[in-house]
Design a protein around this motif. Structure first.
Motif, mmCIF file in Angstrom:
data_model
loop_
_atom_site.group_PDB
_atom_site.id
_atom_site.type_symbol
_atom_site.label_atom_id
_atom_site.label_comp_id
_atom_site.label_asym_id
_atom_site.label_seq_id
_atom_site.Cartn_x
_atom_site.Cartn_y
_atom_site.Cartn_z
ATOM 1 N N UNK A 1 20.244 45.215 15.474
ATOM 2 C CA UNK A 1 20.265 46.638 15.141
ATOM 3 C C UNK A 1 19.620 46.899 13.788
ATOM 4 N N UNK A 2 19.980 46.093 12.794
ATOM 5 C CA UNK A 2 19.462 46.290 11.435
ATOM 6 C C UNK A 2 17.958 46.047 11.370
ATOM 7 N N UNK A 3 17.494 44.964 12.001
ATOM 8 C CA UNK A 3 16.056 44.675 11.988
ATOM 9 C C UNK A 3 15.262 45.767 12.693
ATOM 10 N N UNK A 4 15.813 46.306 13.763
ATOM 11 C CA UNK A 4 15.153 47.403 14.466
ATOM 12 C C UNK A 4 15.054 48.636 13.573
ATOM 13 N N UNK A 5 16.127 48.934 12.871
ATOM 14 C CA UNK A 5 16.158 50.153 12.057
ATOM 15 C C UNK A 5 15.204 50.070 10.872
ATOM 16 N N UNK A 6 15.122 48.934 10.214
ATOM 17 C CA UNK A 6 14.221 48.831 9.055
ATOM 18 C C UNK A 6 12.769 48.625 9.484
ATOM 19 N N UNK A 7 12.554 48.238 10.744
ATOM 20 C CA UNK A 7 11.192 48.011 11.215
ATOM 21 C C UNK A 7 10.603 49.144 12.025
ATOM 22 N N UNK A 8 11.389 50.183 12.292
ATOM 23 C CA UNK A 8 10.911 51.301 13.112
ATOM 24 C C UNK A 8 9.909 52.142 12.330
ATOM 25 N N UNK A 9 8.957 52.789 13.023
ATOM 26 C CA UNK A 9 8.016 53.682 12.346
ATOM 27 C C UNK A 9 8.747 54.843 11.679
ATOM 28 N N UNK A 10 8.241 55.268 10.521
ATOM 29 C CA UNK A 10 8.894 56.338 9.761
ATOM 30 C C UNK A 10 9.035 57.610 10.591
ATOM 31 N N UNK A 11 7.998 57.946 11.353
ATOM 32 C CA UNK A 11 8.040 59.184 12.134
ATOM 33 C C UNK A 11 9.109 59.100 13.221
ATOM 34 N N UNK A 12 9.277 57.914 13.794
ATOM 35 C CA UNK A 12 10.310 57.719 14.811
ATOM 36 C C UNK A 12 11.699 57.893 14.209
ATOM 37 N N UNK A 13 11.927 57.305 13.026
ATOM 38 C CA UNK A 13 13.222 57.454 12.354
ATOM 39 C C UNK A 13 13.483 58.927 12.047
ATOM 40 N N UNK A 14 12.463 59.614 11.563
ATOM 41 C CA UNK A 14 12.569 61.030 11.231
ATOM 42 C C UNK A 14 12.958 61.856 12.462
ATOM 43 N N UNK A 15 12.276 61.634 13.580
ATOM 44 C CA UNK A 15 12.566 62.395 14.802
ATOM 45 C C UNK A 15 13.967 62.080 15.334
ATOM 46 N N UNK A 16 14.337 60.812 15.298
ATOM 47 C CA UNK A 16 15.693 60.449 15.743
ATOM 48 C C UNK A 16 16.756 61.026 14.806
ATOM 49 N N UNK A 17 16.399 61.152 13.532
ATOM 50 C CA UNK A 17 17.306 61.774 12.577
ATOM 51 C C UNK A 17 17.525 63.242 12.877
ATOM 52 N N UNK A 18 16.466 63.923 13.305
ATOM 53 C CA UNK A 18 16.587 65.344 13.666
ATOM 54 C C UNK A 18 17.583 65.512 14.814
ATOM 55 N N UNK A 19 17.340 64.796 15.903
ATOM 56 C CA UNK A 19 18.192 64.969 17.080
ATOM 57 C C UNK A 19 19.607 64.457 16.838
#
Length: 262
Positions: A143-161
């Motif tokens: 989980x941690x490796x996925x979260x720190x390695x995800x694209x910034x835009x993907x994290x941003x969009x998932x943060x919105x929803x």
């Protein structure tokens, strides 16, 4: 009628947001610490409950994790503590001129910092007391490796929803007028955000700090990277996709210089 109408909800939301904006730093710090700890406890419980099952049935494991995690938000709402993600809705109190931008930023900064400290406290105890078994640590690492390695835009969009669902859950609890109603109102939207794997900055504080304490190979830069884009997404989702649209459509006042129609 056992729930508030949308207009009653917005009146109540403005009252709550105004009270939050006027709280002193001491109260924000203490209540922020508690909220961070409660969310972290829900996160720890969800990992322990689902990590072994995830090896054989990922979908069912997500459902189990989603069923456990909402306990944290239920405690936040019922005990009236300060959670950064739901406090993103304070923007409506600024627009309505109930509080100032300075009060908003003070609330956000203090609550965010102490949510993080609360999460660190639970992460430390969890790792030091060996609550995570081998399966839980493997799950946390993935989980941690996925979260720190995800694209910034993907994290941003998932943060919105994510914060659409979190703020939606909080608003639903505000609608409910009894404890059981508030519990169910919080449970299902939060369950959904866990199942969908969205990014909640306060939950990620637990996941990433616990991973670092457990010796998992993630950097402080990677943690900051994830939290930055998750936080921005959470602000956009809570403030501009939930609170503001509801304020403009349900609150019978002038907003942003526009007369809102009946």
């Amino acid at each position: 009628m056992n729930m508030k109408s949308p207009s009653e909800l917005l009146d109540y939301l403005l009252t709550v947001c105004t009270e939050k904006g006027n709280k002193c730093i001491y109260k924000l710090a203490v209540l922020g610490f508690l909220a961070g700890a409660f969310i972290a406890l829900g996160a720890v419980g969800s990992i322990i409950a689902s990590s072994t099952l995830a090896k054989t049935n990922v979908g069912l494991a997500k459902l189990v994790a989603g069923a456990v995690f909402p306990v944290g938000l239920i405690m936040v709402v019922l005990l009236g503590v300060e959670l950064f993600t739901s406090n993103c809705m304070l923007v409506v109190a600024v627009i309505n001129k109930n509080i100032s931008i300075k009060q908003l930023l003070k609330n956000w900064l203090i609550v965010y910092i102490f949510n993080f400290i609360g999460g660190l406290f639970i992460a430390y105890i969890t790792i030091e007391t060996h609550n995570f078994n081998e399966d839980s640590l493997m799950y946390l690492e993935k989980l941690a490796l996925y979260k720190v390695g995800a694209p910034a835009y993907s994290i941003f969009l998932k943060g919105i929803l994510c914060n659409v669902l979190v703020c939606g859950a909080v608003l639903l609890t505000y609608c409910a007028k009894d404890v059981i109603g508030k519990i169910f109102a919080a449970w299902f939207p939060i369950m959904l955000f866990i199942i969908l794997g969205y990014d909640h900055c306060v939950a990620n504080m637990l996941y990433l700090s616990a991973a670092k304490m457990a010796g998992i190979n993630i950097s402080f830069t990677g943690i900051a990277y994830n939290l930055l884009f998750a936080t921005i997404g959470n602000i956009v989702g809570g403030a501009f996709f939930m609170a503001l649209p509801l304020y403009l459509t349900h609150y019978n006042k002038k907003a942003c210089g526009l007369t809102v129609c009946e």
